[in-house]
Write a protein that holds these residues in place. Structure first.
Motif, PDB file in Angstrom:
ATOM      1  N   ALA A 150      -2.195  -8.314  -0.008  1.00  0.00           N
ATOM      2  CA  ALA A 150      -1.393  -7.428   0.240  1.00  0.00           C
ATOM      3  C   ALA A 150      -1.794  -6.267   0.909  1.00  0.00           C
ATOM      4  N   PRO A 151      -3.236  -5.916   0.628  1.00  0.00           N
ATOM      5  CA  PRO A 151      -3.657  -4.706   1.428  1.00  0.00           C
ATOM      6  C   PRO A 151      -3.926  -4.887   3.018  1.00  0.00           C
ATOM      7  N   TYR A 152      -4.008  -6.150   3.196  1.00  0.00           N
ATOM      8  CA  TYR A 152      -4.191  -6.497   4.707  1.00  0.00           C
ATOM      9  C   TYR A 152      -2.829  -6.471   5.243  1.00  0.00           C
ATOM     10  N   TYR A 153      -1.490  -7.101   4.487  1.00  0.00           N
ATOM     11  CA  TYR A 153      -0.478  -7.087   5.242  1.00  0.00           C
ATOM     12  C   TYR A 153       0.020  -5.424   5.449  1.00  0.00           C
ATOM     13  N   ASP A 154      -0.626  -4.504   4.425  1.00  0.00           N
ATOM     14  CA  ASP A 154      -0.171  -3.163   4.895  1.00  0.00           C
ATOM     15  C   ASP A 154      -0.815  -2.610   6.116  1.00  0.00           C
ATOM     16  N   LYS A 155      -2.015  -3.019   6.167  1.00  0.00           N
ATOM     17  CA  LYS A 155      -2.879  -2.489   7.268  1.00  0.00           C
ATOM     18  C   LYS A 155      -2.281  -3.173   8.860  1.00  0.00           C
ATOM     19  N   VAL A 156      -1.727  -4.353   8.613  1.00  0.00           N
ATOM     20  CA  VAL A 156      -1.659  -5.058   9.895  1.00  0.00           C
ATOM     21  C   VAL A 156      -0.058  -4.549  10.277  1.00  0.00           C
ATOM     22  N   GLU A 157       0.720  -4.238   9.355  1.00  0.00           N
ATOM     23  CA  GLU A 157       2.005  -3.570   9.551  1.00  0.00           C
ATOM     24  C   GLU A 157       1.887  -2.236   9.996  1.00  0.00           C
ATOM     25  N   MET A 158       0.926  -1.460   9.750  1.00  0.00           N
ATOM     26  CA  MET A 158       0.925   0.117   9.931  1.00  0.00           C
ATOM     27  C   MET A 158       0.087  -0.143  11.547  1.00  0.00           C
ATOM     28  N   LEU A 159      -0.825  -0.881  11.990  1.00  0.00           N
ATOM     29  CA  LEU A 159      -1.474  -1.000  12.961  1.00  0.00           C
ATOM     30  C   LEU A 159      -0.432  -1.636  14.276  1.00  0.00           C
ATOM     31  N   VAL A 160       0.162  -2.678  13.766  1.00  0.00           N
ATOM     32  CA  VAL A 160       0.873  -3.527  15.024  1.00  0.00           C
ATOM     33  C   VAL A 160       2.323  -2.683  15.232  1.00  0.00           C
ATOM     34  N   GLY A 161       3.029  -2.262  13.993  1.00  0.00           N
ATOM     35  CA  GLY A 161       4.326  -1.881  13.919  1.00  0.00           C
ATOM     36  C   GLY A 161       5.322  -2.729  13.862  1.00  0.00           C
ATOM     37  N   ILE A 162       5.870  -2.817  12.747  1.00  0.00           N
ATOM     38  CA  ILE A 162       6.790  -3.866  12.395  1.00  0.00           C
ATOM     39  C   ILE A 162       7.875  -3.017  11.903  1.00  0.00           C
ATOM     40  N   TYR A 163       9.167  -3.443  12.347  1.00  0.00           N
ATOM     41  CA  TYR A 163      10.402  -2.741  11.722  1.00  0.00           C
ATOM     42  C   TYR A 163      10.931  -3.693  10.285  1.00  0.00           C
ATOM     43  N   GLY A 164      11.488  -3.145   9.481  1.00  0.00           N
ATOM     44  CA  GLY A 164      12.225  -3.851   8.284  1.00  0.00           C
ATOM     45  C   GLY A 164      12.288  -2.777   7.350  1.00  0.00           C
ATOM     46  N   ALA A 165      12.808  -3.503   6.378  1.00  0.00           N
ATOM     47  CA  ALA A 165      13.432  -2.495   5.154  1.00  0.00           C
ATOM     48  C   ALA A 165      13.022  -3.325   3.896  1.00  0.00           C
ATOM     49  N   ASN A 166      12.703  -2.630   2.623  1.00  0.00           N
ATOM     50  CA  ASN A 166      12.377  -3.101   1.421  1.00  0.00           C
ATOM     51  C   ASN A 166      13.639  -3.402   0.526  1.00  0.00           C
ATOM     52  N   ASP A 167      13.652  -4.715   0.266  1.00  0.00           N
ATOM     53  CA  ASP A 167      15.194  -4.941  -0.309  1.00  0.00           C
ATOM     54  C   ASP A 167      14.879  -5.654  -1.660  1.00  0.00           C
ATOM     55  N   GLY A 168      13.685  -5.652  -2.264  1.00  0.00           N
ATOM     56  CA  GLY A 168      13.531  -5.874  -3.715  1.00  0.00           C
ATOM     57  C   GLY A 168      13.895  -7.371  -4.073  1.00  0.00           C
ATOM     58  N   LEU A 169      13.930  -8.199  -3.114  1.00  0.00           N
ATOM     59  CA  LEU A 169      14.464  -9.687  -3.397  1.00  0.00           C
ATOM     60  C   LEU A 169      13.175 -10.572  -3.865  1.00  0.00           C
ATOM     61  N   GLU A 170      13.659 -11.617  -4.739  1.00  0.00           N
ATOM     62  CA  GLU A 170      12.789 -12.624  -5.429  1.00  0.00           C
ATOM     63  C   GLU A 170      11.705 -13.188  -3.972  1.00  0.00           C
ATOM     64  N   ASN A 171      10.551 -13.113  -4.508  1.00  0.00           N
ATOM     65  CA  ASN A 171       9.616 -13.423  -3.325  1.00  0.00           C
ATOM     66  C   ASN A 171       9.697 -13.247  -2.151  1.00  0.00           C
ATOM     67  N   THR A 172       9.963 -11.840  -1.848  1.00  0.00           N
ATOM     68  CA  THR A 172      10.209 -11.311  -0.589  1.00  0.00           C
ATOM     69  C   THR A 172       9.676  -9.832  -0.655  1.00  0.00           C
ATOM     70  N   PRO A 173       8.537  -9.769  -0.256  1.00  0.00           N
ATOM     71  CA  PRO A 173       7.677  -8.386  -0.929  1.00  0.00           C
ATOM     72  C   PRO A 173       8.287  -7.271  -0.228  1.00  0.00           C
ATOM     73  N   ASN A 174       8.264  -6.099  -1.013  1.00  0.00           N
ATOM     74  CA  ASN A 174       8.340  -4.951  -0.498  1.00  0.00           C
ATOM     75  C   ASN A 174       6.924  -4.527   0.096  1.00  0.00           C
ATOM     76  N   SER A 175       7.107  -3.397   1.159  1.00  0.00           N
ATOM     77  CA  SER A 175       6.194  -2.847   1.585  1.00  0.00           C
ATOM     78  C   SER A 175       5.801  -1.400   0.971  1.00  0.00           C
ATOM     79  N   PRO A 176       4.511  -1.001   0.874  1.00  0.00           N
ATOM     80  CA  PRO A 176       4.318   0.389   0.488  1.00  0.00           C
ATOM     81  C   PRO A 176       4.871   1.294   1.582  1.00  0.00           C
ATOM     82  N   GLU A 177       5.387   2.540   1.108  1.00  0.00           N
ATOM     83  CA  GLU A 177       5.983   3.500   2.183  1.00  0.00           C
ATOM     84  C   GLU A 177       4.928   3.681   3.015  1.00  0.00           C
TER      85      GLU A 177
END
Ligand SMILES: Cc1cc2nc3c(=O)[nH]c(=O)nc-3n(C[C@H](O)[C@H](O)[C@H](O)COP(=O)(O)OP(=O)(O)OC[C@H]3O[C@@H](n4cnc5c(N)ncnc54)[C@H](O)[C@@H]3O)c2cc1C
Ligand code: SF4
Length: 599
Positions: A150-177
């Motif tokens: 998870a911490p590395y997903y956070d970093k890659v998303e911040m570095l690369v720039g990924i659009y998306g939203a947090n939907d709180g669905l099963e096995n579909t992780p949210n990203s931190p703010e």
């Protein structure tokens, strides 16, 4: 330290050699150089800069109106300047064991690899996806959990720039703010699909793609990406400001000269080069890992594609990130002490458990979308929305005849018309021509919606690769022979996709075209979804895996893998975000070990 020639590369001694410059190689080179590690990157393809991207050329000015040809599989302006389903002089063999089915292998031979033209769909694996065997007794668990990644997903998303939203669905992780960028607005057909999937009982939510819908947060993200490393923070803050947000007009597959989408060449390599710690040698086809008598890797042997000469480069540590199956090929072609089974293969698992994504597609024509007023729906040049897998409860209740799941990617709308946009309308028009054909073309333009399922394949013993005993490529390097078999798990899943797509189309009042398919006809060929991973799986036991949880080979202490080869499962989530997150994790581990003088 910039682009260098082969002679210079062979005369220096580096901290780390990274083989390959795509998602895995780009990420790990970035991570290492930001921490001051001196890296030599060896890339088989030619130098490429996204300023070459044919962003503004339209199909009408291209030969054959930009249509696909055998040497430009994704159209004339596609960013793949070298590579495709076939690479001249670099064959691969499809096996003929009883039950073997076709396998197709896409390779990009260029700096940045496939990241120059990928679909940029960037989904996190969920908690279940790291422990599949523990949940249903099939396949292989990862030796790490979602919490490790998870911490590395956070970093890659911040570095690369990924659009998306947090939907709180099963096995579909949210990203931190602060990780995700605002998703683009849905287009008309997205809203229609969303309405009808809701009726059928499953969600349609914002897509996640590596496209800048807004400027990156260059003031706050650098400190989160590189805590305590002021130099790295400055470099990346400067680089983030040089990337422009998307202007919603041009096909991402052609490459993005304004650096609004993710390509290794526009996102990872520029800041890595800015550190002054990265040397890049292009046109360097790595053939094997070279070994010291001590049992450590000393470097690699490569063929300089410009001269055909065989040469060696040396480093304290070697990282293979040549794309999963090329990495496996390099290991199988490395023969310490004349061994026949390849390097790091005492488990016998090298080349085993090859996986792709289960793919199936269906389209339909939707009368409700006919005759829409002219408007531009190019958007972010890819899905603004998608359907995550929703069937966990039905599966637990035994209502489905296949394990695991799939997500749905879909597309529609009025985009830049191509040569074939209006082909095959006869079934709707009855065969009009002249003024009536033009009227029909306007009527039906934008009234089609296409669905593609992307599902999880369970690794099996019959999908594997080995070195062909006779065939070599034009560089004299033995080639891979692939054996590919889907199991019933996958074909049943593909059938389910077909039925689901037909249900959605019919719910929207549309007509399926062409016909819904069943059985083996429902599933795409192995490799054709271009999500291939596995072949050198990670695990906790050296008898059943090739690398440990750090993607370090069990047998060679200073040899690591940083692409999809170590993945023990291929969740329905497209693999590239996980390849990058894992490469960052492995890179951090290498830095840590180097600081402790263990490498
Ligand atoms: C059309 C298309 C659409 C895609 N869409 C998506 C998507 O939407 N989402 C997603 O997650 N994934 C997608 N993918 C897959 C994605 O591109 C790959 O998962 C990703 O690029 C893998 O990264 P990699 O670093 O392992 O390999 P690559 O990006 O392929 O990079 C490997 C590099 O290594 C080089 N190399 C190979 N062999 C050698 C050698 N012997 N010596 C030196 N260099 C070598 C290659 O030339 C290449 O540059 C798509 C792929 C394609 C082609
Ligand atoms: S759609 Fe946006 S991100 Fe994609 S190529 Fe065009 S400007 Fe770049």
């Amino acid at each position: 330290m910039p682009f260098i020639d082969a002679k210079t590369a062979t005369h220096k001694h580096y901290d780390v050699i990274v083989v390959g410059s795509g998602a895995g190689g780009g990420q790990i080179a970035y991570t290492l150089t930001m921490e001051g590690v001196r890296v030599l990157m060896l890339e088989a393809g030619r130098k490429y800069n996204a300023t070459e991207a044919a962003m503004f050329q339209t199909p009408d000015v291209a030969p054959l109106r930009g249509e696909s040809t055998p040497d430009k599989n994704f159209g004339f302006y596609d960013a793949t300047v070298d590579g495709g389903w076939q690479v001249p002089g670099e064959p691969y063999i499809v096996g003929t064991d009883p039950g073997d089915t076709n396998f197709s292998w896409w390779r990009s031979r260029m700096l940045g690899g496939r990241t120059n033209h990928w679909g940029r769909i960037s989904l996190r694996n969920g908690i279940y996806d790291f422990k599949p065997h523990s949940r249903d007794g099939l396949g292989i668990d990862w030796p790490i959990s979602y919490e490790d990644m998870a911490p590395y997903y956070d970093k890659v998303e911040m570095l690369v720039g990924i659009y998306g939203a947090n939907d709180g669905l099963e096995n579909t992780p949210n990203s931190p703010e602060g990780c995700l960028l605002t998703p683009p607005k849905p287009i008309v057909s997205d809203l229609l699909v969303q309405k009808h999937t809701a009726r059928l009982g499953f969600p349609t939510i914002a897509g996640h793609r590596a496209v800048l819908t807004e400027a990156l947060d260059w003031k706050r993200s650098p400190a989160k990406l590189h805590p305590g490393n002021v130099t790295a923070q400055k470099i990346i803050a400067r680089d983030m400001q040089r990337r422009a947000p998307c202007f919603w007009a041009t096909p991402c597959g052609n490459g993005c000269a304004i650096r609004a989408n993710y390509q290794s060449t526009t996102v990872h390599l520029p800041p890595a080069l800015d550190t002054g710690k990265l040397d890049i040698l292009t046109d360097a086809m790595v053939a094997e890992v070279r070994m010291h008598k001590s049992g450590l890797a000393s470097g690699v042997r490569f063929v300089d594609r410009k001269t055909g000469k065989s040469m060696e480069a040396h480093a304290r540590t070697v990282v293979l990130a040549a794309s999963a199956f090329e990495t496996v090929r390099i290991l199988l072609n490395s023969h310490p002490n004349g061994s026949r089974e390849g390097l790091a293969n005492s488990s016998g698992k090298l080349g085993r458990y090859l996986m792709d994504t289960v793919g199936s597609a269906l389209g339909g024509q939707i009368p409700l979308l006919e005759n829409l007023p002219p408007h531009n729906e190019e958007g972010a040049s890819g899905g603004h929305m998608y359907v995550p897998w929703w069937g966990y409860k039905d599966q637990a209740a035994g209502k489905l005849d296949f394990p695991r799941g799939y997500h749905i990617e879909f597309g529609g709308g009025r985009r830049m018309p191509g040569f074939d946009s209006m082909e095959g309308l006869e079934w709707l028009t009855g065969g009009s021509y002249g003024a009536k054909l033009k009227e029909d073309a306007r009527r039906y333009y934008g009234s089609f919606v296409y669905f593609s399922g992307r599902g999880e394949m369970i690794p099996n013993e019959k999908s594997y690769c080995e070195i062909d005993p006779t065939v070599k490529d034009k560089w004299g390097i033995p080639v891979l022979r692939f054996h590919w078999q889907w199991s019933d798990h996958e074909t049943r899943q593909a059938e389910h996709m077909q039925k689901t797509f037909a249900d959605i189309i019919e719910s929207m009042g549309g007509r399926v075209r062409p016909r819904q398919r069943a059985g083996g006809n429902a599933i795409s060929d192995g490799g054709s979804i271009i999500h291939e991973i596995g072949g050198a799986v990670m695990g906790d036991d050296p008898h059943t895996s090739v690398v440990n949880k750090w993607c370090q080979t069990w047998e060679v202490n200073n040899l690591f893998l940083a692409d999809g080869a170590p993945f023990p499962s291929n969740a329905d989530k497209n693999p590239t975000l996980t390849i990058m997150a894992n490469a960052w994790r492995v890179g951090d581990h290498i830095v840590d070990r180097m600081r402790k003088k263990e490498l």
